[in-house]
Design a protein around this motif. Structure first.
Motif, short mmCIF file in Angstrom:
data_model
loop_
_atom_site.label_atom_id
_atom_site.label_comp_id
_atom_site.label_asym_id
_atom_site.label_seq_id
_atom_site.Cartn_x
_atom_site.Cartn_y
_atom_site.Cartn_z
N SER A 139 11.18 30.56 59.13
CA SER A 139 12.59 30.85 59.35
C SER A 139 13.46 30.23 58.25
N VAL A 140 13.12 28.99 57.89
CA VAL A 140 13.88 28.32 56.82
C VAL A 140 13.71 29.08 55.51
N ALA A 141 12.48 29.49 55.22
CA ALA A 141 12.22 30.23 53.98
C ALA A 141 12.99 31.55 53.96
N PHE A 142 13.00 32.23 55.10
CA PHE A 142 13.73 33.50 55.20
C PHE A 142 15.22 33.28 54.94
N ASP A 143 15.78 32.25 55.57
CA ASP A 143 17.21 31.96 55.39
C ASP A 143 17.53 31.60 53.94
N ALA A 144 16.60 30.90 53.29
CA ALA A 144 16.82 30.50 51.91
C ALA A 144 16.87 31.71 50.99
N VAL A 145 15.94 32.63 51.18
CA VAL A 145 15.92 33.82 50.34
C VAL A 145 17.17 34.67 50.59
N LYS A 146 17.57 34.77 51.83
CA LYS A 146 18.79 35.53 52.16
C LYS A 146 20.01 34.89 51.51
N ALA A 147 20.10 33.55 51.62
CA ALA A 147 21.23 32.85 51.02
C ALA A 147 21.22 33.02 49.50
N GLY A 148 20.03 32.98 48.91
CA GLY A 148 19.93 33.16 47.47
C GLY A 148 20.42 34.53 47.03
N ALA A 149 20.10 35.55 47.85
CA ALA A 149 20.56 36.90 47.54
C ALA A 149 22.07 37.00 47.70
N ASP A 150 22.59 36.42 48.78
CA ASP A 150 24.04 36.47 49.04
C ASP A 150 24.84 35.77 47.95
#
Length: 380
Positions: A246-257
């Motif tokens: 979940s943390v990894a998913f959020d990190a990738v999403k934040a990086g894209a945003d």
């Protein structure tokens, strides 16, 4: 008779006067001795003390100054002396043996032992020794300079200089950030290395976001955040024990945003023989790939662990499809041959090497400089 009355009245008047005088005197005396309340001493005017300066409220801590990492170009040149000192025994031992008056089977066996002791590995050691024997025999090479040149050529060939050692900084899909997973066992310097990789990328002009997906080790997220704050890289983290995927998913999403170039994900690093950990790493990779392919998976290995490190590498490689290796503590070992062995067994290049404790002591691996530090560093 009249006179008697007159005297009587006068006597009464006199008595009355005397009595009145006495009473009056008593009253005056009574008032004179009356105890008066003691007057309170006049209080000196209080000098108002200047109010003590109230302690200023806790000042907001100043944001740490963002550091500018040293450029990565030429780092290995700058750190070459550390490699020379660490691997001096390897190069010096080989050259001493090759310079022997008589290169018989016993000497060549010692050459093999020296390479094996440096963790070059059996297969590569055998190949290197066979080629050296053949070339020395055919060319009749015996001078120190010629032997040094031959040894340099053979070690260089074994390190496969043609491999691509650049770090992925673009997503394979062409969209969003390049996601780089950093894996390895605890104790290999994985989280610290993750922070140093961020510095390498930022030094080369890339924007980086860090994901603290090692949620099983209490200090990992704080450690990563410290590294990130020093170079202005945002860190996505959750509480201890949170789901790493979940943390990894959020990190990738934040990086894209936020338009980051690279998202570096620090993963859990318990022993590689724990099935649960391997399953967790596989899950992290699958969850991340819901947003896009993983551009790179870097395995962090402690160079001092030698052949044990190779066993770790194999297991991680089966789960995560390793694309590159980061060798830490290479300055603390005379077993530089591990670079050759790990590349040959994993089929992937060593991309970065750690040569000290400093924040910018992680250097892009350069074959020529590495071999030169081993061979040319023996001069004098």
């Amino acid at each position: 008779m009249d006179n008697l009355w007159i005297w009587l009245v006068a006597a009464i008047a006199l008595v009355a006067a005397v009595v009145g005088g006495v009473l009056l005197a008593r009253r005056s005396g009574s008032k004179a001795v009356e105890t008066r309340p003691t007057a309170e001493p006049t209080a000196k005017p209080e000098v108002e003390a200047e109010p003590e300066a109230e302690p200023e409220g806790e000042a907001e801590p100043a944001a740490p100054a963002v550091e500018t990492p040293a450029p990565t170009a030429g780092r290995l040149v700058r750190l070459r002396s550390r490699l020379s000192r660490s691997n001096n025994a390897l190069g010096k031992g080989l050259l001493a043996l090759l310079s022997s008056d008589k290169l018989d089977d016993d000497v060549w066996e010692e050459v093999e032992d020296t390479l094996l002791a440096a963790d070059v590995g059996v297969t590569d050691t055998t190949q290197i020794v066979e080629r050296l024997r053949e070339r020395v025999k055919v060319l009749g090479t015996r001078s120190p300079a010629e032997l040094r040149a031959l040894l340099t050529e053979e070690l260089t060939a074994a390190l496969e200089p043609g491999l691509d050692r650049s770090l992925a900084t673009a997503s394979p899909s062409g969209e969003g950030p390049a996601t780089v997973m950093v894996v390895g066992v605890n104790g290999s310097g994985k989280t610290t290395t993750c922070g140093k990789i961020a510095r390498v990328l930022i030094a080369d002009g890339h924007t980086v976001l860090l994901g603290a997906a090692d949620t099983f080790r209490a200090a990992a997220a704080e450690q990563l955040e410290t590294w990130g704050s020093r170079v202005g890289a945002k860190v996505i983290r959750r509480g201890e024990g949170a789901d790493p995927a979940s943390v990894a998913f959020d990190a990738v999403k934040a990086g894209a945003d936020e338009g980051a170039d690279v998202v570096l994900i620090d993963t859990a690093g318990r022993l590689q023989n724990k099935t649960g950990l391997m399953d967790e790493l596989g899950k992290v990779k699958r969850v991340v790939e819901k947003q896009g392919p993983v551009a790179e998976t870097l395995l962090v290995l402690d160079a001092t662990t030698g052949q044990n490190g190779l066993q770790q590498a194999k297991v991680f490689g089966e789960v995560c499809q390793i694309t590159g290796v980061v060798l830490t503590k290479l300055d603390g070992t005379a077993k530089g041959g591990i670079v050759i062995a790990v590349q040959r067994q994993l089929g992937v290049p060593v991309k970065l090497v750690g040569l000290g404790e400093g924040p910018d002591d992680l250097a892009p691996f350069e074959v020529g400089e590495f071999v030169g530090a081993i061979v040319d560093g023996t001069e004098g």
